[in-house]
Design a protein around this motif. Structure first.
Motif, PDB file in Angstrom:
ATOM      1  N   ASN A 154       0.830  -1.211   0.000  1.00  0.00           N
ATOM      2  CA  ASN A 154       0.000   0.000   0.000  1.00  0.00           C
ATOM      3  C   ASN A 154       0.864   1.261   0.000  1.00  0.00           C
ATOM      4  O   ASN A 154       0.570   2.238  -0.705  1.00  0.00           O
ATOM      5  N   ARG A 155       1.943   1.248   0.775  1.00  0.00           N
ATOM      6  CA  ARG A 155       2.832   2.417   0.813  1.00  0.00           C
ATOM      7  C   ARG A 155       3.528   2.621  -0.534  1.00  0.00           C
ATOM      8  O   ARG A 155       3.679   3.752  -1.007  1.00  0.00           O
ATOM      9  N   ALA A 156       3.955   1.502  -1.135  1.00  0.00           N
ATOM     10  CA  ALA A 156       4.618   1.605  -2.440  1.00  0.00           C
ATOM     11  C   ALA A 156       3.671   2.188  -3.487  1.00  0.00           C
ATOM     12  O   ALA A 156       4.045   3.071  -4.270  1.00  0.00           O
ATOM     13  N   ALA A 157       2.422   1.705  -3.490  1.00  0.00           N
ATOM     14  CA  ALA A 157       1.443   2.201  -4.464  1.00  0.00           C
ATOM     15  C   ALA A 157       1.170   3.687  -4.247  1.00  0.00           C
ATOM     16  O   ALA A 157       1.050   4.453  -5.212  1.00  0.00           O
ATOM     17  N   ALA A 158       1.070   4.111  -2.986  1.00  0.00           N
ATOM     18  CA  ALA A 158       0.789   5.519  -2.693  1.00  0.00           C
ATOM     19  C   ALA A 158       1.904   6.424  -3.218  1.00  0.00           C
ATOM     20  O   ALA A 158       1.642   7.503  -3.754  1.00  0.00           O
TER      21      ALA A 158
END
Length: 567
Positions: free
Chosen positions: A417-421
């Motif tokens: 999720n952090r990578a996608a954000a």
């Protein structure tokens, strides 16, 4: 300069370590340090003065209040209108949020040749007046300031360009110290700027400082020193000092006469320039042979060897099939220790070594060592490149993989999720990486039976593919099929619904209108009427799915669309 000498110097950025991932040129990042202690540029006041603060106050408060003062003698209503007008014209605007360095970088990177620079300058000046210069500035911001400086130089705005160059240079010097290799291109560009302005003394001082550093690190007979002698000769010729120019030309020629001697630094530079081609062509044996020859040569020249280790050893470790994982780890740990000794324990040159070590630790199943190593990489990337750099997203992907291998799906999902954000907020060149993260994110949600989130992630992935003309049709069809399956799972969990296939056409349209409205489209009122708005909403949703626009909206079309809309 002899042609052969020019060819050698053209290869120098490939022969030495590079940190080009953060946007600065590879030559600036890891060739030779062009700055020693002899160069003293004009001082740039890095903290706002009293005059700066007063000017800022005038811009923020007093200038917009002028029309109100005018209104005391005229109409109050007119004064309010004028006050609003002045606020809009104020360089800072009337906004609930202050400009950020991200705004500045986006503005500069969007500039095209010939575009006015007023907006970028206004953003920079407002940020510059409020920045805390006791804290390091991130590398992407510094790089963007250099870009703006170059645009001013091309436009002939010499003083503005000089001010920006010097400020950005001081920020790099603040981070890396006065003799780090990253300062190469900034000093070269400053020297060129001063030469163009006719400030020969300052340009010569800069290059003399560079020459001292190069001679200390690589020896007085290195090709890098010859290049600086050539630049100094050019400046002395332009300033009318022919005798001094001749001295530097003779020194340069003397160096280049040795450039083909066996086992010389120059020969190592030439071999190193060929290495990327060998690796890319899959010529592993030739690459390793050349690398070992370069290492043998440079070990006789400690300065050259220390600076060149990373760019030589790292690719050899990555491409060698004969070397065991354990031997690679031993070699990389030695390289890590030497780089720490040379540059310090918090230098960005450590990042590629740490990333390769982490990869090898994972291959050997040493997850605890892999985690320790990748977290150190993460800290360095965040410190030097900022928390939103795409390199952070790649590290988060690695952390997610490690946690999946340790049977920790919730932790892995948080990193996906952090990578996608991060990747959503970056330029389109990272869309391919974002697409990969979204597929991994969808799979993680499915494994945790979080099908609602999985459907949202899959829809984002599908929409991204549909928006790219170059997406293969097969990949698009697979993405639609996977999304359709997730919608079916959600409908099954939602309980039995009406038999859509047996519904009449008007009821189907009504249901479709409601469903489209629910997911953000505007089909008009849900009245079962196939209005213009409804048809447009259908076509917009088809575009999101990458489906060819329907020429006729019939029952089959509606059923096909409803299959892709979750309950």
């Amino acid at each position: 300069m002899p042609r052969k000498g020019k060819d050698v110097m053209a290869t120098r950025s490939q022969a030495l370590p590079s940190r080009s991932s953060h946007g600065l040129s590879s030559h600036a990042l890891e060739s030779v340090s062009m700055l020693g202690h002899g160069f003293q540029p004009r001082a740039y006041n890095s903290s706002p003065t009293a005059d700066d603060m007063l000017n800022s106050l005038i811009k923020r408060l007093l200038l917009p209040l002028l029309p109100i003062l005018f209104g005391c003698a005229k109409s109050f209503a007119i004064s309010i209108i004028l006050w609003l007008f002045f606020m809009l014209l104020s360089p800072l605007g009337w906004s609930a949020t202050q400009p950020t360095w991200d705004d500045f970088m986006t503005t500069v990177r969007s500039l095209r040749d010939g575009d006015p620079l007023i907006r970028a300058d206004a953003l920079f000046d407002s940020l510059d007046a409020s920045v805390n210069y006791s804290e390091p500035m991130t590398i992407p911001v510094i790089d963007t300031i250099f870009q703006l400086a170059r645009r001013h130089q091309l436009a002939g705005h010499w003083d503005r360009s000089e001010r920006l160059f010097i400020l950005a240079f001081h920020r790099l010097e603040h981070i890396y110290g006065s003799e780090d290799t990253i300062l190469v291109d900034p000093i070269a560009e400053l020297s060129s700027l001063w030469l163009a302005k006719g400030e020969y003394t300052r340009a010569i001082q800069a290059l003399n400082r560079a020459l001292r550093i190069v001679e200390k690190d690589f020896g007085p007979q290195s090709p890098f020193a010859a290049d600086i002698h050539d630049q100094l000769a050019t400046i002395y010729q332009r300033s009318g000092k022919a005798s001094l120019a001749d001295e530097h030309i003779k020194q340069s020629l003397k160096i280049w006469k040795t450039d083909v001697e066996p086992n010389s630094v120059t020969e190592a530079v030439l071999l190193a320039a060929e290495l990327p081609t060998l690796w890319q062509a899959g010529k592993t044996y030739e690459g390793i042979t050349s690398t070992n020859k370069i290492i043998d040569t440079l070990q006789k020249h400690p300065g050259s060897w220390r600076h060149a280790q990373t760019v030589l050893i790292l690719p050899m470790v990555q491409h060698s099939e004969a070397m065991s994982h354990e031997d690679k780890i031993t070699l990389l740990n030695k390289l890590l220790t030497e780089t720490e000794h040379l540059k310090g324990e918090n230098h960005p040159a450590l990042i590629p070594v740490l990333m390769e070590l982490e990869h090898l630790y994972r291959k050997l199943g040493k997850s605890s060592l892999a985690l320790t190593t990748i977290h150190r990489s993460l800290r360095l990337v965040e410190e030097f490149f900022g928390r939103n750099h795409p390199g952070i997203a790649q590290i988060y992907r690695v952390l997610a993989d490690i946690h999946l291998g340790n049977h920790q799906p919730e932790e892995a999902l948080s990193f996906y999720n952090r990578a996608a954000a991060i990747l959503r907020g970056n330029s389109p060149e990272y869309d391919a990486t974002l697409a990969t993260v979204l597929t991994e994110q969808t799979a993680a949600y499915k494994n945790l039976n979080q099908f609602f989130q999985a459907e949202q992630s899959q829809m984002e992935y599908l929409t991204m593919l549909a928006g790219k003309k170059e997406t293969p049709q097969q990949l698009l069809e697979e993405a639609r099929r996977d999304h359709k399956e997730l919608v079916a799972i959600l409908r099954q969990k939602d309980g039995p619904g009406p038999n859509l296939a047996s519904s009449n056409f008007k009821d189907l349209i009504t249901r479709l209108q409601r469903e489209l409205l629910k997911i953000g489209f505007d089909p008009g009122p849900a009245n079962g009427s196939l209005s213009t708005k409804t048809i447009k909403a259908i076509h917009d949703f088809e575009k999101r799915l990458g489906i060819q626009k329907s020429t006729k909206v019939d029952k089959k079309t509606i059923l096909r669309i409803l299959e892709q809309i979750p309950p």
